[in-house]
Each structure stands twice: as C-alpha cells, then as structure tokens.
Scaffold this motif. Structure first.
Motif, PDB file in Angstrom:
ATOM      1  N   SER A 108       0.814  -1.223   0.000  1.00 48.76           N
ATOM      2  CA  SER A 108       0.000   0.000   0.000  1.00 48.76           C
ATOM      3  C   SER A 108       0.846   1.271   0.000  1.00 48.76           C
ATOM      4  O   SER A 108       0.331   2.349  -0.280  1.00 48.76           O
ATOM      5  N   ARG A 152      -1.558   4.183  -0.448  1.00 48.86           N
ATOM      6  CA  ARG A 152      -2.552   4.082  -1.523  1.00 48.86           C
ATOM      7  C   ARG A 152      -3.901   3.720  -0.923  1.00 48.86           C
ATOM      8  O   ARG A 152      -4.226   2.543  -0.720  1.00 48.86           O
ATOM      9  N   VAL A 159     -17.975   7.741   6.922  1.00 45.99           N
ATOM     10  CA  VAL A 159     -17.820   6.298   7.106  1.00 45.99           C
ATOM     11  C   VAL A 159     -17.041   6.033   8.391  1.00 45.99           C
ATOM     12  O   VAL A 159     -15.982   6.607   8.623  1.00 45.99           O
ATOM     13  N   SER A 192     -15.204   3.744   9.517  1.00 51.60           N
ATOM     14  CA  SER A 192     -13.875   3.130   9.525  1.00 51.60           C
ATOM     15  C   SER A 192     -12.769   4.161   9.302  1.00 51.60           C
ATOM     16  O   SER A 192     -11.605   3.858   9.439  1.00 51.60           O
ATOM     17  N   ARG A 214      -8.715   6.384 -10.811  1.00 50.06           N
ATOM     18  CA  ARG A 214      -9.269   5.033 -10.988  1.00 50.06           C
ATOM     19  C   ARG A 214      -9.687   4.465  -9.627  1.00 50.06           C
ATOM     20  O   ARG A 214     -10.768   3.919  -9.468  1.00 50.06           O
ATOM     21  N   ARG A 227     -13.568   3.541  -8.237  1.00 47.55           N
ATOM     22  CA  ARG A 227     -13.848   2.165  -7.811  1.00 47.55           C
ATOM     23  C   ARG A 227     -14.102   2.027  -6.317  1.00 47.55           C
ATOM     24  O   ARG A 227     -14.205   0.911  -5.796  1.00 47.55           O
ATOM     25  N   ARG A 228     -14.202   3.137  -5.610  1.00 51.98           N
ATOM     26  CA  ARG A 228     -14.665   3.070  -4.213  1.00 51.98           C
ATOM     27  C   ARG A 228     -16.162   2.780  -4.162  1.00 51.98           C
ATOM     28  O   ARG A 228     -16.715   2.466  -3.127  1.00 51.98           O
ATOM     29  N   HIS A 229     -16.835   3.025  -5.272  1.00 54.41           N
ATOM     30  CA  HIS A 229     -18.288   2.859  -5.338  1.00 54.41           C
ATOM     31  C   HIS A 229     -19.004   3.808  -4.387  1.00 54.41           C
ATOM     32  O   HIS A 229     -20.081   3.495  -3.887  1.00 54.41           O
ATOM     33  N   GLN A 230     -18.398   4.932  -4.129  1.00 50.05           N
ATOM     34  CA  GLN A 230     -19.049   6.025  -3.394  1.00 50.05           C
ATOM     35  C   GLN A 230     -19.382   7.074  -4.454  1.00 50.05           C
ATOM     36  O   GLN A 230     -18.759   8.135  -4.518  1.00 50.05           O
ATOM     37  N   GLU A 257     -16.419   6.673 -16.531  1.00 46.67           N
ATOM     38  CA  GLU A 257     -16.281   5.418 -15.792  1.00 46.67           C
ATOM     39  C   GLU A 257     -17.256   5.349 -14.627  1.00 46.67           C
ATOM     40  O   GLU A 257     -17.851   4.303 -14.344  1.00 46.67           O
ATOM     41  N   ARG A 299     -20.597   4.535 -16.039  1.00 41.37           N
ATOM     42  CA  ARG A 299     -20.640   3.158 -16.577  1.00 41.37           C
ATOM     43  C   ARG A 299     -20.701   2.145 -15.425  1.00 41.37           C
ATOM     44  O   ARG A 299     -21.481   1.202 -15.464  1.00 41.37           O
ATOM     45  N   LEU A 300     -19.890   2.377 -14.392  1.00 42.94           N
ATOM     46  CA  LEU A 300     -19.860   1.414 -13.283  1.00 42.94           C
ATOM     47  C   LEU A 300     -21.124   1.491 -12.437  1.00 42.94           C
ATOM     48  O   LEU A 300     -21.576   0.487 -11.894  1.00 42.94           O
ATOM     49  N   ARG A 333     -12.116   2.042 -25.303  1.00 42.80           N
ATOM     50  CA  ARG A 333     -12.589   0.724 -24.859  1.00 42.80           C
ATOM     51  C   ARG A 333     -13.927   0.861 -24.137  1.00 42.80           C
ATOM     52  O   ARG A 333     -14.908   0.175 -24.445  1.00 42.80           O
ATOM     53  N   LEU A 385     -17.685  -0.395 -25.258  1.00 42.70           N
ATOM     54  CA  LEU A 385     -18.489  -1.349 -24.477  1.00 42.70           C
ATOM     55  C   LEU A 385     -19.856  -0.758 -24.118  1.00 42.70           C
ATOM     56  O   LEU A 385     -20.855  -1.481 -24.082  1.00 42.70           O
ATOM     57  N   ARG A 444     -20.639  -0.228  -0.686  1.00 46.86           N
ATOM     58  CA  ARG A 444     -19.391   0.097  -1.364  1.00 46.86           C
ATOM     59  C   ARG A 444     -18.821  -1.076  -2.148  1.00 46.86           C
ATOM     60  O   ARG A 444     -17.676  -1.083  -2.504  1.00 46.86           O
ATOM     61  N   THR A 471     -21.150  -6.446 -20.468  1.00 51.42           N
ATOM     62  CA  THR A 471     -20.554  -7.183 -21.583  1.00 51.42           C
ATOM     63  C   THR A 471     -19.494  -8.129 -21.001  1.00 51.42           C
ATOM     64  O   THR A 471     -19.068  -7.941 -19.853  1.00 51.42           O
ATOM     65  N   ARG A 504      -6.511  -3.242  -7.163  1.00 49.66           N
ATOM     66  CA  ARG A 504      -5.736  -2.436  -8.098  1.00 49.66           C
ATOM     67  C   ARG A 504      -4.698  -3.227  -8.887  1.00 49.66           C
ATOM     68  O   ARG A 504      -4.026  -2.677  -9.752  1.00 49.66           O
TER      69      ARG A 504
END
Lengths: 375, 197
Positions: A64, A96, A209, A211, A262, A266-269, A296, A299-300, A329, A333, B90, B99, B114
């Motif tokens: 990390s 990270r 949050v 945590s 990125r 991708r934390r989905h928050q 992104e 899309r996610l 890409r 998609l 989360r 897809t 990651r």
C-alpha cells in the motif's frame, strides 16, 4: 489563542520559533516534544512509540505504500519546510488509500492517504494538513489520549484503537497549530478552511464512514471551518507574497493522478466521487482524464440514464489529448450495451489501435469478431 | 504423542491451513467427478481439502496461505463476489447487462483490486463462452502471489474459479492440477441444456 491583527505574524513567528527551539507546556500541561527528544525508557510513551515502530516495520513491506521517489521527495520537502528542526523525526508515508485519510503516530510516523492528496488543490492546503498532523506529534496528543484513558479507567484493550482518533480539543489545537506552521512557512492560511469546506460539500450532509479514523469521531464542522477562516483573516504573512503553490502541487501529483482517479471511482461512493470530479473539472487540469473518470463513474454505477451520460463524458474526454486510450474501450463497451453495434465495433477497433499492448486484446478482438459475424 | 508434540502438530496445522481451529470443517475431495452447486462438475486429479459451501467453496492441498482453488458459484444480479470488509453500499455488484469484457473487469476488480489482470482472453468454461486471465499481486503483509482465474455467465449467474498461490513455489506446484480442474468443467442440468456444445 486570541490575538489582535497588528503585528500578529511577527509575534506568531517568534512564538513558533520558541516552540521549535525548546519544549513548552501545551494547554494540557504536557511539554511539547523537543527536536531529537525521545521518551524515557520503559515509560508509557516509549511503549506507544514501540507500537508505532512496529507499524512502521509493517509499512516497509506493505504494497500500500506509494514508492514514487519524486512524490516522496516533494512531500518530504513540504514536511521539512513546515516542521523545521523536527523534520528528521517526521517520516511521511504516502498510502494508496482512496479515502480522505491521514494519521500521525506518537513517534512521528505520518501516513497520508492518496484520496486526501487527490482532494487538495494546492501546496498550501497540503501544508495545512501536514501542519495539522505535525501539531498532533509536537503536542504529544497520542500520549495525552493514553493518559486520559488511564485516568478514566477505560478498558485500554478495548479502546487502544481509539488512540489514533484524537479528542475534539486536540483536533482544534492541531488545526490552530497547523495554520500557525503554515504561516511561519510562508503559506497562505486562507487555504486551510478551503480543505474542509470542500470536503463538507463533497459529503453533502451524508454521515462519515465509521472506519475512517481521521474523520469518524471528529468530522470537519462548520465551527472548525469558521475558526480557521477567522484565524486566516486576522493573520498577515510577512514573508512576502503568501505561497499557494498550485502549479507545483499539480505537477508533482500529475504522474499519479490517473490511478488515483481510478481508485476513487472504484470506491463505489458514486455521489461523493461525482462532487469531487465536478470540483476537479472546474479546476481545469487534465480534463481528458477527468471526463474519462466521469464516464467510468456512470458506466460502473449503471443506474437509469448513466449509460447515456457516460457516452457524453467519454466523447468529451476524447476532445482532450490526455484522454487515456481506455476511453475508446469503455465507450465501445457502452455502445455495445446500448446496442449501437456499428459504433461499438469501430470504437473497440480504435482502442486496439491506440493500445497495441492491451492486456484484454484477445477478449476485445473476440467481441469485435462477434459483432462482425452478426452484421 | 506428548503434549508438546500435539501442540506442535496443532501449530503446524494452524500454519498450513490458515487457522484451522476446527480441522473437521475440512472435507476430503478425492480425485474423480465432483459436482459444484449443481451447475457443473469437475474432475480433480489430486486429493484436496475443501472448506465452505454454498456460494464460495475453497480447496487447498498444502494450506490456504500457500495455495487455494476457490469456486464462486451463482453470483446473481446485484450481488457482489466477496462480502469482505467493505460496507454494504461500497461493493461492486454483478449485473447481467455487463458485456463479457466488463464481467472480466468486475471479477478482477472484486478479487484483486488495483492489481491489473494479464492476458484476458476468451476461453470456454465447460463449453460455455467465458474468459481466463492471470494476475500477480501482493498481500497486505507483503507476500507475492499469482492467480489464474476462469469464469463464465450461466443462466444470468456468474461462476468463477480462482486458483491462487505464493509466487515462490506453491502457485507453480499445483498450477497444472488447477488448469486440469478448470479444463475438466462439464456443465450439468439446465446450464448444459442452454449452452451450445
């Protein structure tokens, strides 16, 4: 600390030089750490240092830790500018972690999350956060917290994790000291409240949050922001033009920006990421990457209307030279999901042209072949 | 067996099986046909120890911290692959509207965060269209590991087989067996009837 405006900076600087030169009692009656000072052997404080030393040993092997020499050197430079004679004792690790997070251990081990770095706009804001953390170290807040627990006979085994979370008064004190250290180092203190205002806007009233030690027990409040703003208004920086350092900060963060974004998406928050991206887009740096990240996010998330919004964001990203090849890409998609097969085929082929070493080349080629076969 | 010898054996067991406080939780998987969640069968060539059931079953030979073969079965719309420590809101969630490259992206993100997948390629999964990829990753305590992943979507549900092991020795030791297990997948029941063979 309440002072008049006139001559504040000079007296403030004098106070701080004194603070850095010799121990002085903090408001809690505990003397500040002196440079090179170590706790007495077998003391409680030595035990706290030992625990932090162990944490540091774990970090040495941790994946990390961001081991980018240029970024480390930059952070180190700002730490030393603020910490002065304490610089050798403060070891700053960039972790990270996409959350808004930072911590300071008793022994000077500082951890700064990449999510925090992504949210700062300039070097002055970084200086405020670093100064805040250094304030915890100088004032021995971890030790004070330990003594509070002992005095209250709190079950230490159960509460030991809470040592990382400081009390409300300690946070206020660290805010104050952080701002003072900023001014002493020539930074513009008006940037300090902006760190927290922006974060509060991002949260939009949603709870923090649990945590996240940095924010969970003592989240940024309007009162803290007002105190920082009040301090900045009353303070005059006497060392020439106060430094903000936006260009330097942005340049040093740029190489890491793509993967930080990125990680963020991708934390989905998604709600807070959306607000953050809006802030970053307004700031106007690396717009290709930012619009790609916005695409992104949609899309996610994939909620109603998100796919259409992602197409708009990807197309906007492609107007800028720094749009990553992955934009083609993702756009391809999304076209596929929207059943625009011709656009999907063309865009995915363009991705493979732009990214000859794509790790998913075989899968994308297979997708294109299926689209060809269905024509 | 002396007390210290028993303790030693228990400690070894704990080390090898990643904390097997209750060794009886493990079941022996003999070489030969074995059904997985009623959707497909596999034919292991070696004897494995199995733990877990339902949506996640894990096999190991030398111990979970050394190598493991995990079967994630029947991940449906809106479900995540791993519960983990992330808060409920989360987690990345599977969607049948993804897809195939997005399914691969979802699996890699969910299992390895990651660490990016390599050589993401189409590969049949017991006759159904699917994909495989490899990943190199590092655990929190700094151990380097490798992974081989195979997956497919059957009747709107995601099925994943993930073989992982330490880069030093163990991944390579049972890789051929893991690939043999993946290659031996045969769809059963409704899954088999809906796939072109």
């Amino acid at each position: 600390m309440r002072r008049g405006a006139g001559g504040l900076a000079l007296s403030l600087a004098a106070t701080l030089v004194a603070a850095c030169a010799a121990p002085r009692p903090g408001p809690g009656g505990v003397a500040d750490l002196a440079p090179e000072e170590r706790p007495a052997d077998r003391s409680d404080e030595a035990s706290l240092w030992l625990q932090a030393d162990r944490r540091e040993e774990q970090l040495e092997a941790s994946p990390s830790v961001v081991r980018d020499p240029a970024l480390q050197a930059y952070i180190r430079g700002v730490v030393c500018r603020i910490a002065g004679p304490h610089c050798p004792r403060i070891r700053a690790y960039v972790i990270r972690d996409p959350a808004f997070n930072a911590s300071m251990a008793a022994n000077g081990l500082m951890e700064i999350g990449t999510g925090l770095l992504l949210r700062l706009a300039n070097e002055a804001q970084l200086a405020h956060v670093l100064g805040h953390e250094i304030g915890h170290y100088l004032r021995r807040h971890t030790m004070q917290r330990w003594e509070d627990f002992q005095a209250k006979a709190i079950n230490l085994r159960a509460e030991v994790g809470s040592l990382a979370a400081f009390s409300r008064d300690q946070e206020r004190e660290a805010d104050q000291l952080g701002s003072e250290l900023m001014v002493k180092s020539g930074y513009d203190p008006r940037e300090a409240p902006r760190v927290w205002e922006r974060f509060m806007a991002e949260r939009g009233g949603r709870p923090t949050v649990a945590s996240n030690i940095f924010l969970a027990t003592h989240p940024p409040t309007a009162e803290r922001v007002a105190a920082l703003r009040n301090y900045a208004e009353k303070t005059v920086v006497t060392t020439g033009e106060p430094r903000i350092g936006r260009d330097d900060y942005v340049a040093h963060l740029r190489p890491a920006r793509r993967w930080m974004l990125r990680d963020e998406v991708r934390r989905h928050q998604f709600a807070s990421s959306e607000t953050l991206l809006r802030f970053l887009i307004e700031a106007g740096d690396s717009l290709g990457e930012l619009y790609f990240s916005e695409g992104e996010l949609h899309r996610l998330r994939g909620a109603l209307g998100d796919l259409t919004r992602s197409v708009a964001a990807y197309r906007r990203a492609l107007e800028f030279p720094d749009a990553p090849p992955e934009t083609q890409r993702s756009l391809g998609l999304v076209y596929l999901r929207l059943e625009d097969r011709a656009a999907a085929r063309k865009t995915l082929a363009r991705y493979l042209e732009d990214r000859p070493d794509a790790q998913d080349r075989a899968l994308i080629e297979n997708q294109i072949a299926e689209l060809e076969a269905a024509r | 067996m002396t007390r210290s010898a028993r303790l030693g054996a228990l400690a070894t067991c704990a080390l090898l099986l990643g904390g097997c406080a209750s060794p009886s939780r493990y079941r022996l998987v003999e070489p030969g046909a074995r059904s997985t969640a009623g959707a497909y069968t596999v034919q292991p060539g070696l004897a494995w120890s199995s733990i877990g059931a339902g949506k996640v079953e894990t096999w190991t030979i030398d111990g979970l911290s050394l190598e493991s073969l995990r079967f994630f079965t029947g991940i449906a719309e809106g479900e995540s692959i791993l519960g983990g420590r992330a808060a409920e809101d989360r987690r990345a969630r599977f969607s049948t509207s993804m897809t195939l490259p997005e399914v691969a992206e979802f699996v890699a993100d969910s299992l390895f965060g990651r660490f990016p997948p390599r050589n993401v390629r189409p590969a049949r999964f017991g006759g159904a269209p699917g994909f495989r990829f490899e990943v190199s990753y590092t655990t929190r305590d700094g151990v380097h590991r490798e992974a081989l992943v195979a997956a497919t979507v059957l009747q709107k549900q995601l099925y994943v087989i993930a073989y992982t092991g330490t880069s030093l020795h163990h991944f390579a030791r049972y890789r051929d067996e893991a690939e043999h297990v993946i290659d031996s997948v045969r769809l059963t029941g409704a899954s088999a009837r809906t796939q072109p063979q």
